[in-house]
Each structure stands twice: as C-alpha cells, then as structure tokens.
Design a protein around this motif. Structure first.
Motif, PDB file in Angstrom:
ATOM      1  N   PRO A  14     -10.047  -7.963  -1.724  1.00  0.00           N
ATOM      2  CA  PRO A  14      -8.921  -8.658  -2.362  1.00  0.00           C
ATOM      3  C   PRO A  14      -9.275 -10.032  -2.896  1.00  0.00           C
ATOM      4  N   ALA A  15     -10.190 -10.733  -2.228  1.00  0.00           N
ATOM      5  CA  ALA A  15     -10.463 -12.121  -2.586  1.00  0.00           C
ATOM      6  C   ALA A  15     -11.062 -12.272  -3.981  1.00  0.00           C
ATOM      7  N   LEU A  16     -11.491 -11.182  -4.590  1.00  0.00           N
ATOM      8  CA  LEU A  16     -11.993 -11.236  -5.964  1.00  0.00           C
ATOM      9  C   LEU A  16     -10.867 -11.279  -6.985  1.00  0.00           C
ATOM     10  N   ARG A  17      -9.617 -11.140  -6.527  1.00  0.00           N
ATOM     11  CA  ARG A  17      -8.501 -10.943  -7.443  1.00  0.00           C
ATOM     12  C   ARG A  17      -7.369 -11.927  -7.154  1.00  0.00           C
ATOM     13  N   HIS A  18      -6.389 -11.924  -8.036  1.00  0.00           N
ATOM     14  CA  HIS A  18      -5.222 -12.795  -7.861  1.00  0.00           C
ATOM     15  C   HIS A  18      -4.216 -12.098  -6.947  1.00  0.00           C
ATOM     16  N   PRO A  19      -3.724 -12.757  -5.907  1.00  0.00           N
ATOM     17  CA  PRO A  19      -2.898 -12.071  -4.908  1.00  0.00           C
ATOM     18  C   PRO A  19      -1.560 -11.558  -5.426  1.00  0.00           C
ATOM     19  N   VAL A  20      -0.907 -12.268  -6.328  1.00  0.00           N
ATOM     20  CA  VAL A  20       0.385 -11.814  -6.834  1.00  0.00           C
ATOM     21  C   VAL A  20       0.201 -10.601  -7.744  1.00  0.00           C
ATOM     22  N   VAL A  21      -0.796 -10.655  -8.625  1.00  0.00           N
ATOM     23  CA  VAL A  21      -1.075  -9.524  -9.500  1.00  0.00           C
ATOM     24  C   VAL A  21      -1.469  -8.301  -8.674  1.00  0.00           C
ATOM     25  N   LEU A  22      -2.297  -8.513  -7.648  1.00  0.00           N
ATOM     26  CA  LEU A  22      -2.746  -7.397  -6.823  1.00  0.00           C
ATOM     27  C   LEU A  22      -1.597  -6.811  -6.008  1.00  0.00           C
ATOM     28  N   ALA A  23      -0.682  -7.649  -5.542  1.00  0.00           N
ATOM     29  CA  ALA A  23       0.501  -7.146  -4.835  1.00  0.00           C
ATOM     30  C   ALA A  23       1.288  -6.194  -5.724  1.00  0.00           C
ATOM     31  N   HIS A  24       1.405  -6.539  -6.998  1.00  0.00           N
ATOM     32  CA  HIS A  24       2.112  -5.685  -7.958  1.00  0.00           C
ATOM     33  C   HIS A  24       1.363  -4.380  -8.186  1.00  0.00           C
ATOM     34  N   GLN A  25       0.058  -4.456  -8.372  1.00  0.00           N
ATOM     35  CA  GLN A  25      -0.743  -3.257  -8.629  1.00  0.00           C
ATOM     36  C   GLN A  25      -0.692  -2.291  -7.446  1.00  0.00           C
ATOM     37  N   ILE A  26      -0.826  -2.816  -6.234  1.00  0.00           N
ATOM     38  CA  ILE A  26      -0.806  -1.959  -5.046  1.00  0.00           C
ATOM     39  C   ILE A  26       0.561  -1.309  -4.891  1.00  0.00           C
ATOM     40  N   ALA A  27       1.626  -2.084  -5.067  1.00  0.00           N
ATOM     41  CA  ALA A  27       2.978  -1.528  -4.940  1.00  0.00           C
ATOM     42  C   ALA A  27       3.213  -0.441  -5.973  1.00  0.00           C
ATOM     43  N   ASN A  28       2.704  -0.655  -7.176  1.00  0.00           N
ATOM     44  CA  ASN A  28       2.862   0.347  -8.233  1.00  0.00           C
ATOM     45  C   ASN A  28       2.139   1.638  -7.869  1.00  0.00           C
ATOM     46  N   LEU A  29       0.890   1.510  -7.400  1.00  0.00           N
ATOM     47  CA  LEU A  29       0.128   2.689  -6.981  1.00  0.00           C
ATOM     48  C   LEU A  29       0.830   3.404  -5.836  1.00  0.00           C
ATOM     49  N   ASP A  30       1.349   2.657  -4.880  1.00  0.00           N
ATOM     50  CA  ASP A  30       2.025   3.267  -3.742  1.00  0.00           C
ATOM     51  C   ASP A  30       3.300   3.981  -4.177  1.00  0.00           C
ATOM     52  N   GLN A  31       3.986   3.417  -5.150  1.00  0.00           N
ATOM     53  CA  GLN A  31       5.225   4.035  -5.629  1.00  0.00           C
ATOM     54  C   GLN A  31       4.935   5.343  -6.374  1.00  0.00           C
ATOM     55  N   ILE A  32       3.962   5.331  -7.275  1.00  0.00           N
ATOM     56  CA  ILE A  32       3.711   6.546  -8.056  1.00  0.00           C
ATOM     57  C   ILE A  32       3.068   7.638  -7.203  1.00  0.00           C
ATOM     58  N   SER A  33       2.444   7.255  -6.087  1.00  0.00           N
ATOM     59  CA  SER A  33       1.869   8.264  -5.186  1.00  0.00           C
ATOM     60  C   SER A  33       2.814   8.629  -4.049  1.00  0.00           C
ATOM     61  N   ARG A  34       4.016   8.060  -4.051  1.00  0.00           N
ATOM     62  CA  ARG A  34       5.025   8.326  -3.029  1.00  0.00           C
ATOM     63  C   ARG A  34       4.547   7.982  -1.620  1.00  0.00           C
ATOM     64  N   GLY A  35       3.961   6.796  -1.513  1.00  0.00           N
ATOM     65  CA  GLY A  35       3.629   6.258  -0.198  1.00  0.00           C
ATOM     66  C   GLY A  35       2.347   6.773   0.412  1.00  0.00           C
ATOM     67  N   ARG A  36       1.371   7.150  -0.402  1.00  0.00           N
ATOM     68  CA  ARG A  36       0.140   7.725   0.145  1.00  0.00           C
ATOM     69  C   ARG A  36      -1.022   6.735   0.226  1.00  0.00           C
ATOM     70  N   VAL A  37      -0.788   5.469  -0.095  1.00  0.00           N
ATOM     71  CA  VAL A  37      -1.877   4.499  -0.145  1.00  0.00           C
ATOM     72  C   VAL A  37      -2.238   3.993   1.257  1.00  0.00           C
ATOM     73  N   ILE A  38      -3.541   3.849   1.512  1.00  0.00           N
ATOM     74  CA  ILE A  38      -4.070   3.201   2.718  1.00  0.00           C
ATOM     75  C   ILE A  38      -5.005   2.102   2.234  1.00  0.00           C
ATOM     76  N   LEU A  39      -4.796   0.889   2.722  1.00  0.00           N
ATOM     77  CA  LEU A  39      -5.601  -0.244   2.264  1.00  0.00           C
ATOM     78  C   LEU A  39      -6.640  -0.624   3.308  1.00  0.00           C
ATOM     79  N   GLY A  40      -7.867  -0.165   3.110  1.00  0.00           N
ATOM     80  CA  GLY A  40      -8.984  -0.693   3.873  1.00  0.00           C
ATOM     81  C   GLY A  40      -9.446  -1.968   3.182  1.00  0.00           C
ATOM     82  N   LEU A  41      -9.457  -3.082   3.922  1.00  0.00           N
ATOM     83  CA  LEU A  41      -9.759  -4.383   3.325  1.00  0.00           C
ATOM     84  C   LEU A  41     -10.967  -5.018   3.989  1.00  0.00           C
TER      85      LEU A  41
END
Length: 315
Positions: free
Chosen positions: A77-104
């Motif tokens: 995550p530290a390579l990216r902007h946190p607000v933009v990344l929050a949006h991208q992750i939420a979008n991916l989680d929404q279109i996949s209907r909650g299937r995202v797992i974040l290994g960080l």
C-alpha cells in the motif's frame, strides 16, 4: 485448510513484457474456480519485479471466476495514495460481491525496493507507518460517514467514497509477520492493532505454532480476541516424478524470479504427489488455515492441472 493458487502475473511478464501470455493467467483462474480451490492470489510490484497490476487483474478475474476469493500476496500500500487506494479496493470488493482478501506488506529492505519506492515518489524509510496509515484511513472511509482527517500528504474535509465495500467491515486484512521465521515483536504488534489475520512466507511448517502463540500474546496486550484467525502461508510447489528434478527446476525459476537471489527457506512441496501432500499436510497440522501456492516453471498451467488431479482431491 483452504487452498489457493498464485496467478503467475510476474511469470508471464518475465517471458514477455510486450505481449505477456495473459490467457494463461485467465485459464488458471477459471480452472481454480471450477476445480474447487478457495482463492486466487496475485503479487504486487511496479518496477522492482514487474508484473500485471494487482487490483485491475483481480477485477478482471472477478468477472471470469465468480466463486473464488480474490487475494493479494502481498499488496504494497505504501507505494500508493491511501484515499485513492481505499476507493479502488472498495470498488473491487463491490463488483466481486465481497470476495477480496487483502494480504498487506511493507516490502523488503533491499536496494531494489528502495529504488522502487523512489520511482513511485514514496519514502522507503517511512513505509511501515505509511502502511498503518492506509489501513486506518481505509476503515474510516469504509464506514460511509463524512470524514474530516489530516493525513501525511492529504486533507479530507467531510468526504465520503462510493461504492463502499460489500461488507460493512470491509475486506479482511492479513498483515505480514514472521517472514523467513523472523519473529519480530513489531510485526505481531501491528497485526494485533490492525489485522484480521496473518500472511507469511519462507516459513517452516513447524513454525506456524510459534506464529500463533506470538500473535495471541500480542492480541491479549491490545485486548482483542480473534479465535482461529486466518494464518496464510505463501509457499512454493513444483511437481516432478522425483525430488531432485523438482529442486533443480525450482532453483532455476527462483533465480530468474528474484534477479539472482534464491529464497529456499521453508519447506516447499517439491517432487511427486505423495511428497507434496506430506509437506502441505504438515502446514495444516501446525496451524496454517490457508495456503497460497506458487507454482514454478514456464509450464504453470500444466503444474496446476497436475496438482489438481493428484493432490487437491486428497488434501
């Protein structure tokens, strides 16, 4: 124990950065979805170890593989902007209907990693605090309430994002700890404060018990209880008729994968089916709840098909 596979997003770019064989990635994802694997995982790097971009790749897989969970092993995550990344992750989680797992993870302390941070306009020495800030900001934004917050390099003033993640709590966050068997207190403390589980690599199977003990001690200090929290181990598999051939193939692949360094610590599933099964069972018996299997070689689809036929049904 849940079994997932790493999609070779780096391997196909190693073969050709101009025309990577993305169809192999999609075929492996569909195979995993249909064969009963629990998850597909992708790695993350931008210039240090070039590969297909993690989140857009998972977004495509979400459409062609409707059942498996979609994981990052691991996202930086530290390579990216946190607000933009929050949006991208939420979008991916929404279109996949909650299937995202974040290994960080925070990334390695290597010259190539430092150069990658510099190339992305980020501070390598601040990457640990930056990861923590990401998780904190994501969870505040994912509540869906207007947020006012002053961050390191951003200012939120009654802002919200949309869409929100599929589940109110957002995707589960697995924090790296005990990589290479290094039981660093700061990593377990980070997990205890911010994580829902742990993801680790280059770990001997018998060390899983020690990871759980250290993690539970850290959770107690922070007054948290996460019974049976996920412990995901990223490990390497190469199936051959004999162990020696598998070891040679693994060393060649990893030398190219890591640019000269060969990371062989930890018990890997190398050789015929009975040897691979015995190895992976040791992880389950020691407390691993999830495996992320990275196949090696330029024939990874064939490796996956052989693993499915000879190992998956037994495990």
């Amino acid at each position: 124990m849940r079994i997932g596979i790493l999609i070779p997003t780096r391997g196909v770019v190693m073969a050709s950065d101009r025309r990577p064989d993305v169809e192999t990635c999609w075929t492996m994802a569909r195979h995993a979805d249909q064969a009963g694997y629990d998850a597909v995982w992708v790695g993350d790097s931008i210039v240090a170890k070039p590969r297909l971009e993690a989140l857009t790749t998972l977004a495509y897989i979400a459409g062609i593989a409707p059942r498996v969970r979609l994981g990052t092993a691991v996202l930086l995550p530290a390579l990216r902007h946190p607000v933009v990344l929050a949006h991208q992750i939420a979008n991916l989680d929404q279109i996949s209907r909650g299937r995202v797992i974040l290994g960080l993870g925070v990334g390695w302390s290597l010259p190539s990693a430092e150069r990658e941070w510099a190339a992305c306009g980020a501070h390598h020495k601040r990457r640990v605090r930056r990861l923590e800030e990401h998780v904190e900001i994501w969870r505040m934004l994912w509540r869906g309430e207007p947020l006012t917050h002053h961050g390191t390099d951003f200012e939120l003033t009654e802002h919200t994002i949309g869409p929100l993640p599929w589940h109110p709590a957002g995707p589960p966050v697995l924090i790296t700890a005990a990589n290479r068997g290094e039981m660093l207190p700061a990593q377990f403390d980070r997990f205890a404060r911010l994580g829902d589980g742990i993801i680790t690599t280059y770990l001997h199977a018998e060390e899983c018990r020690q990871v759980r003990e250290r993690a539970e001690e850290a959770l107690d200090k922070h007054g948290r209880a996460l019974p049976d929290f996920p412990l995901c181990v990223y490990t390497t598999v190469r199936m051959e008729d004999d162990v020696a051939t598998a070891e040679r193939a693994t060393e060649r692949f990893l030398r190219a994968y890591y640019g000269g360094d060969v990371h062989e610590r930890g018990t890997m599933g190398l050789g015929p089916a009975d040897a691979v099964i015995a190895t992976l069972r040791r992880y389950a018996e020691s407390g691993a709840t999830d495996l992320c299997l990275r196949f090696v070689g330029d024939d990874q689809l064939a490796q996956l098909e052989r693993f499915t036929a000879e190992v998956l049904s037994v495990l």
